[in-house]
Design a protein around this motif. Structure first.
Motif, short mmCIF file in Angstrom:
data_model
loop_
_atom_site.label_atom_id
_atom_site.label_comp_id
_atom_site.label_asym_id
_atom_site.label_seq_id
_atom_site.Cartn_x
_atom_site.Cartn_y
_atom_site.Cartn_z
N LYS A 156 0.69 -1.19 -0.27
CA LYS A 156 -0.24 0.02 0.03
C LYS A 156 0.99 1.04 -0.22
O LYS A 156 0.82 2.35 -0.97
N ALA A 157 1.98 1.39 0.99
CA ALA A 157 2.81 2.77 1.02
C ALA A 157 3.66 2.57 0.06
O ALA A 157 3.99 3.65 -0.84
N ALA A 158 4.39 1.36 -0.80
CA ALA A 158 4.43 1.47 -2.19
C ALA A 158 4.05 2.48 -3.06
O ALA A 158 4.30 3.38 -3.84
N SER A 159 2.69 1.65 -3.34
CA SER A 159 1.58 1.89 -4.58
C SER A 159 1.53 3.74 -3.60
O SER A 159 1.24 4.80 -5.70
N GLU A 160 0.97 3.65 -3.00
CA GLU A 160 1.28 5.61 -2.66
C GLU A 160 2.20 6.67 -3.42
O GLU A 160 2.00 7.73 -3.25
N ALA A 161 3.33 5.63 -2.95
CA ALA A 161 4.85 6.45 -3.15
C ALA A 161 5.17 6.83 -4.57
O ALA A 161 5.92 7.49 -4.60
N ILE A 162 4.16 5.97 -5.40
CA ILE A 162 4.50 6.48 -6.66
C ILE A 162 3.74 7.40 -7.58
O ILE A 162 3.75 7.89 -8.87
N LEU A 163 2.74 8.34 -6.45
CA LEU A 163 2.39 9.14 -7.90
C LEU A 163 2.54 10.24 -7.53
O LEU A 163 3.38 10.61 -6.62
N THR A 164 2.34 11.31 -8.29
CA THR A 164 2.23 12.63 -8.50
C THR A 164 0.62 13.37 -8.12
O THR A 164 0.61 13.52 -7.50
N THR A 165 -0.15 13.13 -9.81
CA THR A 165 -0.91 14.59 -9.44
C THR A 165 -2.33 12.97 -9.32
O THR A 165 -3.41 13.79 -9.58
N ASP A 166 -1.92 12.00 -8.78
CA ASP A 166 -3.28 10.95 -8.73
C ASP A 166 -3.85 11.28 -7.88
O ASP A 166 -4.27 11.60 -6.44
N ILE A 280 -6.84 4.05 -14.22
CA ILE A 280 -6.03 5.39 -14.78
C ILE A 280 -7.02 6.88 -15.77
O ILE A 280 -6.77 7.21 -15.39
N ALA A 281 -7.16 6.03 -16.77
CA ALA A 281 -8.36 6.84 -17.14
C ALA A 281 -9.43 8.12 -16.81
O ALA A 281 -9.60 8.81 -15.93
N ASP A 282 -10.06 7.09 -15.62
CA ASP A 282 -10.92 7.30 -14.69
C ASP A 282 -10.08 8.89 -13.52
O ASP A 282 -10.98 9.94 -13.17
N ASP A 283 -8.84 8.21 -13.41
CA ASP A 283 -8.49 9.11 -12.25
C ASP A 283 -7.11 9.86 -13.25
O ASP A 283 -6.35 10.95 -12.39
N GLY A 284 -7.84 10.44 -14.32
CA GLY A 284 -8.23 12.07 -15.23
C GLY A 284 -7.54 12.67 -14.49
O GLY A 284 -8.95 12.97 -13.90
N GLU A 285 -6.90 13.76 -14.83
CA GLU A 285 -6.51 14.80 -14.02
C GLU A 285 -7.82 15.75 -14.20
O GLU A 285 -8.98 15.93 -15.37
N GLY A 286 -8.74 16.05 -12.98
CA GLY A 286 -9.86 16.77 -12.97
C GLY A 286 -11.18 16.09 -13.23
O GLY A 286 -12.31 16.62 -13.81
#
Length: 412
Positions: A156-166, A280-286
């Protein structure tokens, strides 16, 4: 937040609550090095034995140094660890950037007591800024400390650590039943902006405990990516740092060799990555809507995929979805920009249960009903070309004011 957009598993699959650590013999750790304030920003994926590695990378000519370095690891064929940082892409950083990527690889390898060529490096974040190597060193030290002390792995921490604007992590795991036995797959991905086919501003890491030959795994991964990550678009901008890595450590002792097991494994891998693409598409910016475009009746799968992709990347279509305007003309116009010939007088366009356009003529439909359909989180557009037997899907998101806000101030 990522909504419930995960499709049902295939008959020989079972979705599991998990991530890249679900397959046997894999661990992952995350830590906060200080590159990004107040959140994890570095991750380590570790296989207890060398894994067969395959990878696909951005087609952008301006490749980041981690991409160029990791391509060499993939070429050699074995990988035991992946070191990842967020907040800085290490792209367009000159000779120092090349040295810094190599230092990340070497220091991780030394701490794990493995050859540097067994370490893949991935970075994501701002382009053109030198890596803060003091913070990178601190992050590597903290990750190695977790590994050395045999701490419980933290996917879980690893998956959170690679995010940017996600907004949220993208993780998934599955158990796959084959005639020879059971294997597991895990996925950890990031991506929200600069998303476009071949590939996108995305990182994706796939793990499996199956036994797979390198040449076969290369083929299976490419086929799966062609039907998943190569069919998403948020904004039409491919990045400098995109990569998809797949590691198979063979811990299950179940080999993917027979035609039946290859077929079943391929379908499961494709289905897993398909969900990653949708997330990824669902979490597109904005984004406020996930857009799915299903094109059928095409002369080839590639033609269908090309037309589906052009619809989900059209800014006019994306804006219409945001405004809940059933403007089928924008869909037809988008398809008309593709090289493959088609006859507008044969095309049908549907949205949900409503037919908007049929064989060259608009239909009479209830605007309020259309607005209700477009008010749903996932908006499904179906295009029937009536020109063959092939079909394909692509995924994108709507275009909102929030996208402009995020990207107007990405650095400032």
């Amino acid at each position: 937040m990522i909504r419930n957009i995960i499709e049902p598993a295939l008959a020989h699959m079972t979705w599991k609550v998990g991530n890249v650590t679900t397959p046997l013999g894999f661990k992952a750790f995350g830590t906060a090095s200080g590159i990004l304030k107040g959140r994890p920003d570095m991750a380590l994926i570790w296989s207890v034995k060398p894994a067969v590695v395959s990878g696909l990378f951005t087609t952008n000519t301006a490749k980041a140094w981690p991409v160029l370095l990791t391509q060499k690891t993939v070429y050699h064929g074995l990988c035991q660890a992946v070191i990842i940082n967020a907040g800085n892409a290490n792209a367009a950083t000159g000779p120092q950037g090349e040295k810094d990527a190599a230092l990340m690889q070497e220091r991780t390898a030394r701490g794990l007591n493995i050859p540097p060529s067994f370490v893949a490096v991935a970075s994501t974040g701002v382009i053109g800024v030198p890596l803060p190597m003091d913070k990178i060193d601190q992050g590597i030290h903290q990750l190695l400390e977790q590994w050395e002390q045999h701490r419980d792995c933290d996917g879980k921490a690893a998956s959170e650590a690679i995010l940017t604007t996600d907004q949220v992590p993208k993780v998934l795991a599955a158990e796959v039943t084959l005639p020879e036995g059971t294997v597991h797959m895990g996925l950890m991905a990031k991506g929200s902006g600069m998303i476009h086919p071949n590939m996108a501003t995305m990182l994706a890491f796939v793990t499996t405990d199956a036994v797979i030959d390198k040449e076969l795994q290369d083929h299976l991964l490419r086929q799966a990516v062609d039907r998943s990550f190569h069919r998403i678009s948020v904004d039409g901008d491919p990045s400098t740092n995109d990569m998809v890595l797949m590691m198979a450590n063979g811990f299950s002792r179940v080999a993917i060799e027979t035609p039946e097991s290859i077929k079943l494994f391929q379908s499961a891998l494709t289905h897993l990555l398909r969900q990653g693409a949708r997330m990824i598409a669902d979490d597109g910016e904005g984004a406020t809507h996930l857009i799915t475009c299903h094109v059928k009746g095409a002369p080839s799968e590639e033609d269908a995929a090309q037309k589906a992709r052009v619809v989900v990347r059209s800014n006019l279509v994306k804006a219409a979805i945001y405004g809940q305007d059933p403007n089928w003309g924008r869909i037809l116009a988008a398809i008309g920009t593709t090289p493959g010939a088609f006859d507008p007088d044969q095309v049908a366009i549907r949205m949900g249960r409503l037919t908007l356009f049929d064989h060259g003529l608009p239909t009479s439909f209830d605007e309020n009903e259309a607005k209700d359909i477009m008010g749903q989180h996932e908006v499904v557009i179906e295009v029937d070309l009536h020109n063959g037997s092939y079909e394909a899907e692509a995924w994108g998101c709507d275009l909102t004011e929030r996208y402009v806000e995020i990207n107007a101030h990405y650095r400032t």
